[in-house]
Design a protein around this motif. Structure first.
Motif, mmCIF file in Angstrom:
data_model
loop_
_atom_site.group_PDB
_atom_site.id
_atom_site.type_symbol
_atom_site.label_atom_id
_atom_site.label_comp_id
_atom_site.label_asym_id
_atom_site.label_seq_id
_atom_site.Cartn_x
_atom_site.Cartn_y
_atom_site.Cartn_z
ATOM 1 N N SER A 16 0.795 -1.236 0.000
ATOM 2 C CA SER A 16 0.000 0.000 0.000
ATOM 3 C C SER A 16 0.821 1.276 0.000
ATOM 4 N N GLY A 17 2.113 1.165 0.282
ATOM 5 C CA GLY A 17 2.948 2.351 0.388
ATOM 6 C C GLY A 17 2.983 2.951 1.773
ATOM 7 N N ASP A 18 2.292 2.318 2.735
ATOM 8 C CA ASP A 18 2.217 2.834 4.102
ATOM 9 C C ASP A 18 2.371 1.665 5.071
ATOM 10 N N PRO A 19 3.256 1.769 6.076
ATOM 11 C CA PRO A 19 3.464 0.658 7.017
ATOM 12 C C PRO A 19 2.213 0.235 7.763
ATOM 13 N N SER A 20 1.249 1.145 7.909
ATOM 14 C CA SER A 20 0.011 0.803 8.604
ATOM 15 C C SER A 20 -0.987 0.110 7.684
ATOM 16 N N GLY A 21 -0.750 0.167 6.385
ATOM 17 C CA GLY A 21 -1.701 -0.371 5.421
ATOM 18 C C GLY A 21 -2.848 0.576 5.130
ATOM 19 N N GLU A 22 -2.813 1.779 5.706
ATOM 20 C CA GLU A 22 -3.913 2.726 5.531
ATOM 21 C C GLU A 22 -3.417 4.103 5.092
ATOM 22 N N PRO A 23 -2.875 4.199 3.884
ATOM 23 C CA PRO A 23 -2.549 5.525 3.357
ATOM 24 C C PRO A 23 -3.831 6.333 3.159
ATOM 25 N N ALA A 24 -3.680 7.584 2.784
ATOM 26 C CA ALA A 24 -4.836 8.485 2.683
ATOM 27 C C ALA A 24 -5.902 7.940 1.739
ATOM 28 N N TRP A 25 -5.479 7.312 0.627
ATOM 29 C CA TRP A 25 -6.480 6.846 -0.341
ATOM 30 C C TRP A 25 -7.317 5.701 0.228
ATOM 31 N N VAL A 26 -6.748 4.912 1.111
ATOM 32 C CA VAL A 26 -7.513 3.842 1.755
ATOM 33 C C VAL A 26 -8.537 4.434 2.718
ATOM 34 N N GLY A 57 -1.353 -11.704 -8.316
ATOM 35 C CA GLY A 57 -0.723 -10.534 -8.919
ATOM 36 C C GLY A 57 0.418 -10.882 -9.856
ATOM 37 N N PRO A 58 1.454 -11.605 -9.394
ATOM 38 C CA PRO A 58 2.533 -11.987 -10.310
ATOM 39 C C PRO A 58 2.051 -12.861 -11.466
ATOM 40 N N ARG A 59 1.071 -13.724 -11.205
ATOM 41 C CA ARG A 59 0.554 -14.566 -12.289
ATOM 42 C C ARG A 59 -0.082 -13.704 -13.378
ATOM 43 N N ALA A 60 -0.852 -12.688 -12.971
ATOM 44 C CA ALA A 60 -1.471 -11.809 -13.960
ATOM 45 C C ALA A 60 -0.417 -11.108 -14.803
ATOM 46 N N GLY A 86 6.352 0.400 -6.939
ATOM 47 C CA GLY A 86 5.453 1.529 -7.164
ATOM 48 C C GLY A 86 4.366 1.196 -8.166
ATOM 49 N N ARG A 87 4.725 0.479 -9.221
ATOM 50 C CA ARG A 87 3.724 0.075 -10.209
ATOM 51 C C ARG A 87 2.718 -0.891 -9.578
ATOM 52 N N LEU A 88 3.211 -1.806 -8.742
ATOM 53 C CA LEU A 88 2.322 -2.727 -8.034
ATOM 54 C C LEU A 88 1.327 -1.967 -7.171
ATOM 55 N N GLN A 89 1.809 -0.972 -6.448
ATOM 56 C CA GLN A 89 0.932 -0.212 -5.556
ATOM 57 C C GLN A 89 -0.147 0.531 -6.329
ATOM 58 N N GLY A 90 0.202 1.050 -7.518
ATOM 59 C CA GLY A 90 -0.797 1.725 -8.336
ATOM 60 C C GLY A 90 -1.892 0.782 -8.786
ATOM 61 N N THR A 91 -1.492 -0.436 -9.174
ATOM 62 C CA THR A 91 -2.477 -1.428 -9.592
ATOM 63 C C THR A 91 -3.373 -1.835 -8.427
ATOM 64 N N ILE A 92 -2.767 -2.057 -7.265
ATOM 65 C CA ILE A 92 -3.538 -2.433 -6.079
ATOM 66 C C ILE A 92 -4.537 -1.339 -5.734
ATOM 67 N N SER A 110 -11.012 4.595 -12.238
ATOM 68 C CA SER A 110 -10.866 4.043 -13.585
ATOM 69 C C SER A 110 -10.608 5.142 -14.601
ATOM 70 N N ARG A 111 -11.273 6.285 -14.436
ATOM 71 C CA ARG A 111 -11.008 7.416 -15.337
ATOM 72 C C ARG A 111 -9.564 7.888 -15.211
ATOM 73 N N MET A 112 -9.041 7.889 -13.999
ATOM 74 C CA MET A 112 -7.665 8.312 -13.787
ATOM 75 C C MET A 112 -6.692 7.380 -14.512
ATOM 76 N N VAL A 113 -6.929 6.064 -14.409
ATOM 77 C CA VAL A 113 -6.066 5.105 -15.090
ATOM 78 C C VAL A 113 -6.174 5.274 -16.604
#
Length: 301
Positions: A16-26, A57-60, A86-92, A110-113
């Motif tokens: 998630s990019g955050d040690p707590s698993g709860e960055p702002a977007w979450v 994820g890796p299989r995909a 970083g790419r993984l986190q964006g997909t997640i 989805s519009r952002m992607v």
């Protein structure tokens, strides 16, 4: 749990990019109002909150890399070699927002992607040596990316998930077709049989292949720059990803099917990860929002 806390924090940070698993977007997932595309306990909800997503994820990525169009886009326009995490986190972020957010949050993500994909266009060398134009929003490319993702998350859960999929595999395919539509996929598969037919059609077309770009991507997927604390567990994740690939895909990639001992290690790592992480913050935020909405509706009645 105290002894495992550093491992838990590193894993959350990777995902998630955050040690707590709860960055702002979450946290924002719980702040929206209104329903999401998938209710609590639905097929998509349960599959995407399970630890088997670590294998999926890796299989995909391995499946998606077999199409030279998406592979060219990733190679030329992303920083997957320099910053695969970083790419993984964006997909997640996109997956979890579509799964657990409100319908408007899912559409916005989805519009952002899609906006980011607007610049992803170019050409690659076809099997006959001629240049083939591609764009990330081409129907053919978007369809392959979608079905490779869908097939990977479904097969990983079927292999390693510990409870049946609510409504069965067809329910998952039908529900996640919504995500395909959000990304501009024309008529995504609605059941497992349709999914298998689409994959067979891509195989029969002769477009799928392995070249130097795919081999380079394979090395990045197999050996990403993970924190030292969680690196020893990653080979078991890769083994699970490879084990769930269809034989023809493993053959193209030059990979051997892992044996029983490797798969036992995969199950052990997944079970440990599930116990360690608990309920994903994204799923919890979505559940709380749904429960709050139900209480509000009850109060109005």
């Amino acid at each position: 749990m105290t002894a495992a806390r550093p491992f838990r924090s590193r894993l959350f940070e990777v995902l998630s990019g955050d040690p707590s698993g709860e960055p702002a977007w979450v946290r924002r997932l719980g702040e929206g109002s209104g329903p999401g595309f998938f209710p609590v306990g639905s097929a998509a909800w349960e599959v995407h909150r399970d630890a088997t997503t670590l294998v999926a994820g890796p299989r995909a990525l391995l499946m998606q890399a077999l199409h030279p169009g998406p592979m060219a886009g990733v190679h030329e326009f992303s920083r997957y070699r320099e910053d695969p995490i970083g790419r993984l986190q964006g997909t997640i972020r996109w997956i979890t927002t579509v799964t657990y957010g409100t319908t408007e949050q899912a559409r916005a993500a989805s519009r952002m992607v899609q906006h980011l994909h607007e610049r992803v266009r170019g050409s690659y060398e076809g099997a006959d040596g001629a240049r083939v134009a591609y764009a990330a929003d081409d129907a053919d490319l978007a369809s392959w990316v979608h079905i490779a993702f869908m097939d990977s998350f479904l097969r990983a859960y079927q292999r390693y998930g510990r409870t049946p999929i609510p409504g069965g595999p067809d329910a998952y395919v039908a529900q996640w077709a919504v995500a395909g539509e959000l990304m501009g996929v024309d008529d995504p598969p609605r059941d497992v049989r349709q999914l298998e037919r689409r994959i067979d059609a891509f195989r029969a077309s002769g477009v799928l292949r392995v070249d130097d770009r795919v081999r380079e991507a394979l090395e990045v997927i197999r050996r990403p720059p993970l924190p030292a604390l969680i690196r020893p567990a990653y080979p078991a994740i890769v083994a699970g990803s490879v084990a769930t690939l269809p034989d023809w895909a493993r053959g193209m990639l030059g990979l051997r099917r892992p044996g029983p001992a490797s798969e036992a290690a995969t199950r052990l790592v997944l079970r440990g990860s599930a116990n360690l992480l608990g309920e994903a913050p994204t799923a919890r935020q979505g559940r709380l929002r749904n429960e709050a909405g139900g209480r509000e509706a009850s109060d109005r009645d």
